[in-house]
Design an enzyme around this catalytic site. Structure first.
Site, mmCIF file in Angstrom:
data_model
loop_
_atom_site.group_PDB
_atom_site.id
_atom_site.type_symbol
_atom_site.label_atom_id
_atom_site.label_comp_id
_atom_site.label_asym_id
_atom_site.label_seq_id
_atom_site.Cartn_x
_atom_site.Cartn_y
_atom_site.Cartn_z
ATOM 1 N N ASP A 163 20.638 4.007 -24.459
ATOM 2 C CA ASP A 163 21.070 2.903 -24.128
ATOM 3 C C ASP A 163 21.299 2.209 -22.893
ATOM 4 O O ASP A 163 22.213 1.340 -22.563
ATOM 5 C CB ASP A 163 22.456 2.856 -24.964
ATOM 6 C CG ASP A 163 23.588 3.868 -24.327
ATOM 7 O OD1 ASP A 163 22.970 4.514 -23.650
ATOM 8 O OD2 ASP A 163 24.696 3.887 -24.900
ATOM 9 N N ASP A 192 6.199 0.668 4.489
ATOM 10 C CA ASP A 192 5.968 -0.483 3.689
ATOM 11 C C ASP A 192 7.105 -0.919 2.651
ATOM 12 O O ASP A 192 7.316 -0.179 1.630
ATOM 13 C CB ASP A 192 4.581 -0.431 3.221
ATOM 14 C CG ASP A 192 4.051 -1.567 2.534
ATOM 15 O OD1 ASP A 192 4.989 -2.521 2.320
ATOM 16 O OD2 ASP A 192 2.872 -1.739 2.254
ATOM 17 N N ASP A 206 7.918 -8.638 2.653
ATOM 18 C CA ASP A 206 6.946 -7.576 2.442
ATOM 19 C C ASP A 206 6.275 -7.116 3.825
ATOM 20 O O ASP A 206 5.640 -7.882 4.508
ATOM 21 C CB ASP A 206 5.667 -8.010 1.599
ATOM 22 C CG ASP A 206 4.676 -6.908 1.452
ATOM 23 O OD1 ASP A 206 4.911 -5.613 1.853
ATOM 24 O OD2 ASP A 206 3.398 -7.076 0.598
ATOM 25 N N TYR A 245 -6.810 4.211 8.339
ATOM 26 C CA TYR A 245 -6.517 5.419 7.676
ATOM 27 C C TYR A 245 -7.454 6.304 7.754
ATOM 28 O O TYR A 245 -8.596 6.155 7.334
ATOM 29 C CB TYR A 245 -6.074 5.127 6.231
ATOM 30 C CG TYR A 245 -5.252 3.626 6.014
ATOM 31 C CD1 TYR A 245 -4.140 3.653 5.932
ATOM 32 C CD2 TYR A 245 -6.430 2.761 5.733
ATOM 33 C CE1 TYR A 245 -3.397 2.480 5.648
ATOM 34 C CE2 TYR A 245 -5.506 1.493 5.553
ATOM 35 C CZ TYR A 245 -4.015 1.227 5.438
ATOM 36 O OH TYR A 245 -3.357 0.243 5.443
ATOM 37 N N HIS A 262 -8.976 -1.904 2.139
ATOM 38 C CA HIS A 262 -8.385 -3.092 1.513
ATOM 39 C C HIS A 262 -8.412 -4.380 1.969
ATOM 40 O O HIS A 262 -8.892 -4.627 3.292
ATOM 41 C CB HIS A 262 -6.776 -2.657 1.200
ATOM 42 C CG HIS A 262 -5.897 -2.517 2.292
ATOM 43 N ND1 HIS A 262 -5.183 -3.345 3.189
ATOM 44 C CD2 HIS A 262 -5.539 -1.350 2.984
ATOM 45 C CE1 HIS A 262 -4.701 -2.994 4.236
ATOM 46 N NE2 HIS A 262 -4.848 -1.758 4.236
ATOM 47 N N GLU A 284 -1.841 -8.140 6.831
ATOM 48 C CA GLU A 284 -1.856 -6.450 6.784
ATOM 49 C C GLU A 284 -2.954 -5.703 7.035
ATOM 50 O O GLU A 284 -3.380 -4.925 6.224
ATOM 51 C CB GLU A 284 -0.960 -6.058 5.698
ATOM 52 C CG GLU A 284 -1.916 -6.503 4.271
ATOM 53 C CD GLU A 284 -1.058 -6.164 2.901
ATOM 54 O OE1 GLU A 284 -0.791 -4.742 2.909
ATOM 55 O OE2 GLU A 284 -0.667 -6.995 2.452
ATOM 56 N N GLU A 344 2.139 -4.908 8.809
ATOM 57 C CA GLU A 344 2.298 -6.073 7.895
ATOM 58 C C GLU A 344 3.065 -7.203 8.132
ATOM 59 O O GLU A 344 4.370 -6.669 8.387
ATOM 60 C CB GLU A 344 2.019 -5.650 6.664
ATOM 61 C CG GLU A 344 2.267 -6.704 5.650
ATOM 62 C CD GLU A 344 2.405 -6.044 4.070
ATOM 63 O OE1 GLU A 344 2.167 -6.926 3.137
ATOM 64 O OE2 GLU A 344 2.995 -4.794 3.968
ATOM 65 N N HIS A 372 -2.454 -11.170 1.041
ATOM 66 C CA HIS A 372 -2.182 -11.482 -0.605
ATOM 67 C C HIS A 372 -1.096 -12.787 -0.396
ATOM 68 O O HIS A 372 -0.385 -12.703 0.334
ATOM 69 C CB HIS A 372 -1.924 -10.439 -1.503
ATOM 70 C CG HIS A 372 -0.742 -9.558 -1.077
ATOM 71 N ND1 HIS A 372 0.613 -10.051 -1.226
ATOM 72 C CD2 HIS A 372 -0.440 -8.307 -0.469
ATOM 73 C CE1 HIS A 372 1.412 -9.141 -0.658
ATOM 74 N NE2 HIS A 372 0.742 -8.235 -0.057
ATOM 75 N N ARG A 427 -0.806 0.768 9.433
ATOM 76 C CA ARG A 427 -0.684 -0.372 8.892
ATOM 77 C C ARG A 427 0.126 -1.411 9.434
ATOM 78 O O ARG A 427 1.642 -0.697 9.439
ATOM 79 C CB ARG A 427 -0.619 -0.526 7.376
ATOM 80 C CG ARG A 427 -0.872 -1.874 6.744
ATOM 81 C CD ARG A 427 -0.853 -1.854 4.909
ATOM 82 N NE ARG A 427 0.142 -1.317 4.245
ATOM 83 C CZ ARG A 427 0.057 -0.043 3.693
ATOM 84 N NH1 ARG A 427 -0.930 0.820 3.887
ATOM 85 N NH2 ARG A 427 1.292 0.424 3.010
ATOM 86 N N HIS A 442 2.696 -9.843 -4.856
ATOM 87 C CA HIS A 442 1.537 -10.306 -5.057
ATOM 88 C C HIS A 442 1.519 -11.512 -5.949
ATOM 89 O O HIS A 442 1.473 -11.536 -7.153
ATOM 90 C CB HIS A 442 0.447 -9.427 -5.713
ATOM 91 C CG HIS A 442 0.164 -8.121 -4.840
ATOM 92 N ND1 HIS A 442 -1.234 -8.129 -4.365
ATOM 93 C CD2 HIS A 442 0.824 -7.136 -4.127
ATOM 94 C CE1 HIS A 442 -1.226 -6.677 -3.590
ATOM 95 N NE2 HIS A 442 0.082 -6.273 -3.691
ATOM 96 N N HIS A 477 -0.773 3.629 -1.701
ATOM 97 C CA HIS A 477 0.201 3.315 -2.348
ATOM 98 C C HIS A 477 1.327 4.616 -2.741
ATOM 99 O O HIS A 477 2.057 4.960 -3.820
ATOM 100 C CB HIS A 477 -0.040 2.785 -3.753
ATOM 101 C CG HIS A 477 -0.687 1.411 -3.751
ATOM 102 N ND1 HIS A 477 -1.286 1.108 -4.827
ATOM 103 C CD2 HIS A 477 -0.512 0.493 -2.549
ATOM 104 C CE1 HIS A 477 -1.719 -0.198 -4.466
ATOM 105 N NE2 HIS A 477 -1.400 -0.476 -3.142
#
Length: 439
Positions: free
Chosen positions: A40, A260, A271, A388, A350, A384, A407, A354, A405, A361, A243
């Site tokens: 619940d 990130d 972001d 890697y 990548h 971004e 961004e 976006h 990265r 996104h 990710h």
């Protein structure tokens, strides 16, 4: 005096104008469902983005109906006041108060929706609804349509078409109005502050989740209800996992930490990604890769301006990254060959950005009639680029497990773009100074 929900009223009117211009009909936009976490206990409720965009109404069990035709109007269906449930679950607006507060023409109990929607659909040409997104709602709308068709012998006509309401709203949401831009700037400021706090808190032998806790503290204490997405706090080899969200590794001296993370504020996301050394000092190889990615981001930001195509910032970043990968000995061949063959994707797999808005996104097509969309003032996107580098026999060992990265969130302006997340340090000198002054 301006109505406090004037931006939402204006959006509803724009959508009603579209409905009228395309032949009329009825638009039906339900909010999200409450989701059970276990037994619940529920996950924190977040309204559906499309519903929130048009209403600002925060409660579950609600539907917005916009009626076109000779008597155009907005109708909110929501939960009734209930003293017992409010003791357990908190305040409810109820239809009467919701009408005045949220600026709709009418509000009714959600329990009446299935009966009243049949009357509202009568003699309307089109149902504007997002079929295929929620099976239960699809059935509900189809059932209502069937009940209208049962009235044909009484001279009532049923809608003859169902039009995708999301397609229209996606285009509306793509250009942020001043109200939205102000919220997104505030969300960006909160998130930038969280990244500064994370840099100050980072040190060898701390766990990734300890740094995640610093981010969450900064978000919540500044008024954000929750992160806009699961925070990535990735040290060492984890920074090469795009990710990664486990956030449970002990950070080691000499490694980089890639974070990130961004907060959500009033339904809008931020972001940001920053990468920095756990110990506060970049090594030689780390400097080389970091400055390469920073140069690529700068090139992409320069390419982000009105009239540019969506893909231009990505192409600008790739050109810089490919040149750097060749110069550093990570790839062999000419830069043109590296780009044409896609060899750079080994280390940069990548896209460079976006759309950003109510969703991380966000809504909006990237191509129109097969061609990349032109950027326009009011659009918000991320920039971004990254690099890697996993261990491999043909990669110099000094570069192993370096993941970088950088961004930022970019608002397209008439002159170019505004990086609304710029308060988060990103030059090597600024990062090292912040971490050195903290020690």
């Amino acid at each position: 005096m301006t109505h406090p929900y004037a931006p939402f009223i204006a959006r509803r009117q724009r959508l009603l104008d579209h409905i009228q211009q395309t032949g009329g009909g009825v638009a039906i936009i339900p909010t999200a469902r409450e989701v059970v976490r276990n037994r619940d206990a529920h996950f924190p409720f977040r309204p559906d983005s499309y519903f929130h965009y048009l209403t600002g109404f925060p409660e579950p069990e609600a539907v917005l109906v916009l009626v076109g035709g000779d008597n155009p109007r907005s109708i909110l269906f929501c939960r009734e006041k209930n003293e017992e449930r409010e003791i357990w679950d908190g305040y409810r607006w109820g239809p009467e108060a919701a009408t005045a507060q949220f600026g709709v023409n009418e509000a009714h109990a959600i329990a009446c929706f299935d009966e009243e929607i049949v009357e509202l659909l009568a003699d309307q040409p089109t149902i504007h609804f997002a079929m295929g997104h929620d099976a239960a709602w699809d059935k509900r709308i189809i059932d209502a349509l069937g009940r209208v068709r049962e009235k044909t012998r009484a001279g009532i006509t049923a809608p003859g078409a169902i039009a995708d309401i999301h397609a229209v709203l996606d285009e509306m949401r793509l250009i942020k109005d001043g109200f939205e831009q102000d919220i997104m700037r505030k969300a960006a400021q909160i998130s930038a502050g969280a990244h500064r706090r994370a840099m100050r808190a980072s040190a060898p032998d701390r766990f990734e989740y300890e740094i995640e806790a610093e981010l969450l503290h900064a978000f919540r204490s500044a008024g954000s209800p929750f992160p806009a997405y699961s925070s990535i706090v990735a040290s060492g080899p984890n920074a090469c996992v795009l990710h990664y969200v486990t956030n449970d590794r002990r950070m080691r001296d000499g490694e980089l930490l890639l974070i990130d993370a961004g907060c959500e504020l009033d339904g809008y996301a931020s972001d940001i990604t920053r990468t920095f050394p756990v110990n506060g000092t970049f090594s030689g190889a780390q400097r080389d890769i970091y400055n390469l990615v920073l140069d690529a981001q700068h090139a992409a930001a320069e390419a982000t301006r009105p009239g540019a195509l969506w893909n231009d910032p990505h192409d600008a970043a790739v050109a810089v990254l490919a040149q750097g990968m060749v110069d550093l000995g990570l790839l062999k061949g000419s830069v043109d060959e590296v780009i044409e063959k896609g060899d750079y994707r080994r280390f940069y797999m990548h896209r460079t950005g976006h759309w950003l808005g109510m969703d991380v996104h966000d809504a909006g097509e990237y191509k129109v009639h097969g061609d990349w969309r032109e950027l326009e003032p009011g659009m918000v996107l991320t920039i971004e680029p990254g690099c890697y580098i996993r261990p491999a026999d043909d990669v110099p060992e000094a570069f192993w497990n370096i993941g970088v990265r950088i961004e930022d969130d970019a608002l397209v302006t008439p002159e170019g773009c505004e990086l609304i997340t710029a308060d988060a340090p990103k030059t090597i000198d600024d990062i090292e100074a912040l971490m050195r002054d903290t020690a």
